[in-house]
Design a protein around this motif. Structure first.
Motif, PDB file in Angstrom:
ATOM      1  N   VAL A 314       9.512  14.450 -16.239  1.00 12.73           N
ATOM      2  CA  VAL A 314      10.621  14.357 -17.246  1.00 12.73           C
ATOM      3  C   VAL A 314      10.669  13.190 -18.313  1.00 12.73           C
ATOM      4  O   VAL A 314      10.606  13.740 -19.355  1.00 12.73           O
ATOM      5  N   SER A 315      10.138  12.044 -17.979  1.00  7.42           N
ATOM      6  CA  SER A 315       9.751  11.129 -18.919  1.00  7.42           C
ATOM      7  C   SER A 315       9.120   9.806 -18.203  1.00  7.42           C
ATOM      8  O   SER A 315       8.785   9.859 -16.807  1.00  7.42           O
ATOM      9  N   PRO A 316       8.409   8.996 -19.103  1.00  5.26           N
ATOM     10  CA  PRO A 316       7.412   8.055 -18.435  1.00  5.26           C
ATOM     11  C   PRO A 316       8.344   7.197 -17.287  1.00  5.26           C
ATOM     12  O   PRO A 316       9.447   6.888 -17.256  1.00  5.26           O
ATOM     13  N   LEU A 317       7.559   6.671 -16.371  1.00  2.00           N
ATOM     14  CA  LEU A 317       7.969   6.102 -15.083  1.00  2.00           C
ATOM     15  C   LEU A 317       8.191   4.431 -15.437  1.00  2.00           C
ATOM     16  O   LEU A 317       7.436   3.826 -16.335  1.00  2.00           O
ATOM     17  N   PRO A 318       9.226   3.908 -14.826  1.00  2.00           N
ATOM     18  CA  PRO A 318       9.256   2.201 -14.990  1.00  2.00           C
ATOM     19  C   PRO A 318       7.858   1.686 -14.571  1.00  2.00           C
ATOM     20  O   PRO A 318       7.150   2.115 -13.897  1.00  2.00           O
ATOM     21  N   GLN A 319       7.853   0.444 -15.095  1.00  2.00           N
ATOM     22  CA  GLN A 319       6.536  -0.399 -14.748  1.00  2.00           C
ATOM     23  C   GLN A 319       6.508  -0.853 -13.433  1.00  2.00           C
ATOM     24  O   GLN A 319       5.379  -1.123 -12.948  1.00  2.00           O
ATOM     25  N   ASN A 320       7.541  -1.287 -12.946  1.00  2.00           N
ATOM     26  CA  ASN A 320       7.886  -2.096 -11.464  1.00  2.00           C
ATOM     27  C   ASN A 320       7.521  -0.787 -10.583  1.00  2.00           C
ATOM     28  O   ASN A 320       8.309   0.073 -10.383  1.00  2.00           O
ATOM     29  N   LEU A 321       6.717  -1.353  -9.256  1.00  2.00           N
ATOM     30  CA  LEU A 321       6.430  -0.281  -8.115  1.00  2.00           C
ATOM     31  C   LEU A 321       6.872  -1.302  -7.239  1.00  2.00           C
ATOM     32  O   LEU A 321       6.068  -2.145  -6.957  1.00  2.00           O
ATOM     33  N   PHE A 322       7.706  -1.268  -6.163  1.00  2.00           N
ATOM     34  CA  PHE A 322       8.042  -1.990  -5.050  1.00  2.00           C
ATOM     35  C   PHE A 322       7.392  -1.073  -3.788  1.00  2.00           C
ATOM     36  O   PHE A 322       7.697   0.178  -3.782  1.00  2.00           O
ATOM     37  N   VAL A 323       6.694  -1.721  -2.932  1.00  2.00           N
ATOM     38  CA  VAL A 323       6.275  -1.109  -1.556  1.00  2.00           C
ATOM     39  C   VAL A 323       6.574  -1.738  -0.441  1.00  2.00           C
ATOM     40  O   VAL A 323       6.458  -3.162  -0.500  1.00  2.00           O
ATOM     41  N   VAL A 324       7.097  -1.413   0.687  1.00  2.00           N
ATOM     42  CA  VAL A 324       7.807  -2.081   1.727  1.00  2.00           C
ATOM     43  C   VAL A 324       6.705  -2.643   2.511  1.00  2.00           C
ATOM     44  O   VAL A 324       5.783  -1.531   3.015  1.00  2.00           O
ATOM     45  N   GLY A 325       6.633  -3.616   3.171  1.00  2.00           N
ATOM     46  CA  GLY A 325       5.863  -4.016   4.217  1.00  2.00           C
ATOM     47  C   GLY A 325       4.547  -4.697   3.724  1.00  2.00           C
ATOM     48  O   GLY A 325       4.340  -4.769   2.570  1.00  2.00           O
ATOM     49  N   SER A 326       3.854  -5.207   4.635  1.00  2.00           N
ATOM     50  CA  SER A 326       2.602  -6.001   4.322  1.00  2.00           C
ATOM     51  C   SER A 326       1.457  -6.024   5.496  1.00  2.00           C
ATOM     52  O   SER A 326       0.700  -6.676   5.584  1.00  2.00           O
ATOM     53  N   ASP A 327       1.580  -4.972   6.365  1.00  2.00           N
ATOM     54  CA  ASP A 327       0.407  -4.934   7.365  1.00  2.00           C
ATOM     55  C   ASP A 327      -0.786  -4.246   6.878  1.00  2.00           C
ATOM     56  O   ASP A 327      -0.847  -3.679   5.501  1.00  2.00           O
ATOM     57  N   LYS A 328      -1.751  -3.827   7.665  1.00  2.00           N
ATOM     58  CA  LYS A 328      -3.012  -3.342   7.392  1.00  2.00           C
ATOM     59  C   LYS A 328      -2.903  -2.102   6.615  1.00  2.00           C
ATOM     60  O   LYS A 328      -3.462  -1.654   5.563  1.00  2.00           O
ATOM     61  N   ILE A 329      -1.982  -1.231   7.128  1.00  2.00           N
ATOM     62  CA  ILE A 329      -2.038   0.077   6.487  1.00  2.00           C
ATOM     63  C   ILE A 329      -1.292   0.175   5.047  1.00  2.00           C
ATOM     64  O   ILE A 329      -1.948   0.673   4.115  1.00  2.00           O
ATOM     65  N   VAL A 330      -0.117  -0.654   4.929  1.00  2.00           N
ATOM     66  CA  VAL A 330       0.363  -0.705   3.506  1.00  2.00           C
ATOM     67  C   VAL A 330      -0.526  -1.474   2.517  1.00  2.00           C
ATOM     68  O   VAL A 330      -0.834  -1.298   1.511  1.00  2.00           O
ATOM     69  N   GLU A 331      -1.448  -2.464   3.099  1.00  2.00           N
ATOM     70  CA  GLU A 331      -2.361  -3.014   2.242  1.00  2.00           C
ATOM     71  C   GLU A 331      -3.552  -2.030   1.781  1.00  2.00           C
ATOM     72  O   GLU A 331      -3.786  -1.963   0.712  1.00  2.00           O
ATOM     73  N   GLU A 332      -4.062  -1.314   2.511  1.00  2.00           N
ATOM     74  CA  GLU A 332      -4.939  -0.380   2.515  1.00  2.00           C
ATOM     75  C   GLU A 332      -4.491   0.973   1.313  1.00  2.00           C
ATOM     76  O   GLU A 332      -5.017   1.103   0.368  1.00  2.00           O
ATOM     77  N   PHE A 333      -3.135   1.315   1.597  1.00  2.00           N
ATOM     78  CA  PHE A 333      -2.649   2.329   0.748  1.00  2.00           C
ATOM     79  C   PHE A 333      -2.204   1.501  -0.499  1.00  2.00           C
ATOM     80  O   PHE A 333      -2.242   2.359  -1.696  1.00  2.00           O
ATOM     81  N   SER A 334      -2.019   0.294  -0.699  1.00  4.30           N
ATOM     82  CA  SER A 334      -1.352  -0.345  -1.940  1.00  4.30           C
ATOM     83  C   SER A 334      -2.520  -0.303  -3.111  1.00  4.30           C
ATOM     84  O   SER A 334      -2.354  -0.341  -4.152  1.00  4.30           O
ATOM     85  N   ILE A 335      -3.864  -0.441  -2.493  1.00  3.71           N
ATOM     86  CA  ILE A 335      -5.096  -0.316  -3.284  1.00  3.71           C
ATOM     87  C   ILE A 335      -5.082   1.011  -4.254  1.00  3.71           C
ATOM     88  O   ILE A 335      -5.373   0.937  -5.315  1.00  3.71           O
ATOM     89  N   CYS A 336      -4.514   1.770  -3.646  1.00  2.00           N
ATOM     90  CA  CYS A 336      -4.305   3.434  -4.231  1.00  2.00           C
ATOM     91  C   CYS A 336      -3.552   3.259  -5.598  1.00  2.00           C
ATOM     92  O   CYS A 336      -3.713   4.001  -6.356  1.00  2.00           O
ATOM     93  N   MET A 337      -2.364   2.442  -5.558  1.00  3.72           N
ATOM     94  CA  MET A 337      -1.160   2.424  -5.985  1.00  3.72           C
ATOM     95  C   MET A 337      -1.919   1.435  -7.625  1.00  3.72           C
ATOM     96  O   MET A 337      -1.296   1.698  -8.384  1.00  3.72           O
ATOM     97  N   GLU A 338      -2.824   0.911  -7.422  1.00  6.72           N
ATOM     98  CA  GLU A 338      -3.525   0.026  -8.358  1.00  6.72           C
ATOM     99  C   GLU A 338      -4.285   0.802  -9.369  1.00  6.72           C
ATOM    100  O   GLU A 338      -4.653   1.959  -9.151  1.00  6.72           O
ATOM    101  N   GLY A 339      -4.807   0.298 -10.494  1.00  7.58           N
ATOM    102  CA  GLY A 339      -5.759   0.673 -11.411  1.00  7.58           C
ATOM    103  C   GLY A 339      -4.976   1.475 -12.556  1.00  7.58           C
ATOM    104  O   GLY A 339      -3.768   1.590 -12.670  1.00  7.58           O
ATOM    105  N   ASP A 340      -5.928   1.851 -13.470  1.00  8.33           N
ATOM    106  CA  ASP A 340      -5.500   2.456 -14.545  1.00  8.33           C
ATOM    107  C   ASP A 340      -5.236   3.895 -14.795  1.00  8.33           C
ATOM    108  O   ASP A 340      -4.634   4.579 -15.468  1.00  8.33           O
ATOM    109  N   PHE A 341      -5.603   4.466 -13.581  1.00  5.55           N
ATOM    110  CA  PHE A 341      -5.156   6.076 -13.641  1.00  5.55           C
ATOM    111  C   PHE A 341      -3.435   6.106 -13.642  1.00  5.55           C
ATOM    112  O   PHE A 341      -3.123   7.279 -14.415  1.00  5.55           O
TER     113      PHE A 341
END
Length: 391
Positions: A314-341
């Motif tokens: 519908v329209s561009p997304l906000p710049q801020n992305l919050f993800v809950v938690g800080s364990d190993k799985i969240v850390e690994e999956f957070s890598i996917c949320m980074e980057g220019d894609f």
């Protein structure tokens, strides 16, 4: 809050997730703030293949165990019980109700109640159609409805009652699910906390309102919750929880991959991963776990990218992305949320500004009590802050 009547209140918070059920017994007093009296969390049993009947049976067992644990430490009936539901138990949407007339009309409580009731019935029919369910609408129940915003004649209005307008836009957040789910929860609570009123909310709504206590949310944000069986992506724009998209890949998806790689029983994979995080895993097992997590992350990333693209249509997304938690799985999956894609989807054309929500990251202005800080369970902390402020 405590100037009249009771000087303190005691309540119970339940985080009814898709991977576990957590709970806190809390005292809210003017002197000490939100004080944790007891805590408990019980994992929901799961197998290699997702089984709906097993999930609901295991969820009920975990809920009973957590409830009984808290009840054994409660010396009096709580003032209320607050249950926060996951997306496997409910469907949530912000419904926009529009009224346009040639002549100005009065905005009163009856009008708003009638509009919300009518929209509730429409939402019920939509729920049944989307779920492909044969259940009659009488067996579908509204868990919550909350007005998020009033717009009169094109302008945001905080207090609409008593005013007149030609145009009304009413933004109402609604959640509903099977009536049997609510009945079972209330039955279990009736055995331990009989007489205490039960309040239902969903996690995206709780997070949105809790973040508003200490964060400027006017520019909007994307919120990602990687739960046991599902991942939820919530979009907040213009102070409204606009959309929620879920897909069936969560923490248990990773644990199943690890269990298969190590030829280990599913129920043992959580402890295997914990040993890895503490650096106590054997070298051979570490390589297999890392490979399994990498494969799981790649699959999860593919679905996540498609979901983000869908949300941004519908329209561009906000710049801020919050993800809950800080364990190993969240850390690994957070890598996917980074980057220019993801730059192609954001309002500034840049990668997401990722912020992890953890007990340590919460704003000091929230003034967590020592016992709440020590709890370390970010889900229950957010839900307790919500209950203390809004209930």
């Amino acid at each position: 809050m405590f100037l009249f009547g009771k000087k303190e209140k005691v309540f119970v918070v339940f985080d009814i997730g898709s991977g576990s059920v957590g709970g806190l017994l809390v005292r809210d007093s003017h002197k000490k703030g939100l004080e944790v009296l007891a805590s408990a969390r019980t994992d929901i049993r799961f197998k290699e293949d997702i089984d709906s009947h097993l999930f609901h049976r295991s969820l009920e067992e975990a809920f009973k165990k957590t409830t009984q644990s808290l009840r054994s430490k409660a010396h009096e009936a709580p003032d209320f019980v607050f249950c926060v539901l996951n997306s496997l138990l409910s469907v949530s949407q912000t419904r926009i109700i529009k009224v346009n007339k040639e002549k100005p009309f009065d905005i009163n409580k009856k009008l708003l109640d009638d509009l919300i009731l009518e929209e509730t019935e429409i939402f019920k029919k939509t729920y049944v159609e989307e779920k492909g369910s044969s259940l009659p609408s009488s067996e579908i129940e509204l868990f919550e409805h909350n007005v998020m915003k009033f717009v009169l004649n094109g302008y945001d209005t905080v207090k609409p009652l008593g005013k007149r307008a030609r145009q009304l836009d009413l933004y109402v957040y609604m959640s509903m699910g099977k009536a049997k789910v609510k009945e079972k929860i209330e039955d279990v609570l009736g055995e331990s906390f009989a007489g205490s009123p039960v309040i239902f909310r969903t996690f995206p709504f709780v997070v949105f309102n809790t973040l508003k206590l200490s964060t400027d949310t006017r520019e909007g944000f994307v919120f990602v919750d990687i739960a046991g069986e599902v991942t939820d992506i919530s979009l907040v724009r213009r102070e409204v929880l606009e959309e929620i998209i879920s897909f069936p890949m969560g923490r248990n998806f990773v644990l199943r991959k690890i269990g298969k790689a190590l030829n280990t029983l599913i129920k043992e994979t959580s402890s295997v991963l914990s040993r890895l995080e503490r650096g106590h895993s054997e070298e051979g097992a570490t390589k297999k776990i890392s490979k399994a997590m990498s494969d799981a992350k790649d699959e999860w990333c593919d679905i996540f990218k498609k979901a983000v693209g869908e949300v941004s249509e519908v329209s561009p997304l906000p710049q801020n992305l919050f993800v809950v938690g800080s364990d190993k799985i969240v850390e690994e999956f957070s890598i996917c949320m980074e980057g220019d894609f993801f730059s192609q989807f954001t309002i500034l054309g840049k990668p997401f500004n990722i912020k992890r929500i953890s007990p340590e990251s919460l704003d000091p202005s929230l003034k967590l009590s020592p016992s709440l800080k020590e709890e370390k369970d970010i889900f229950l902390i957010l839900e307790t802050l919500f209950a203390g402020k809004f209930l």
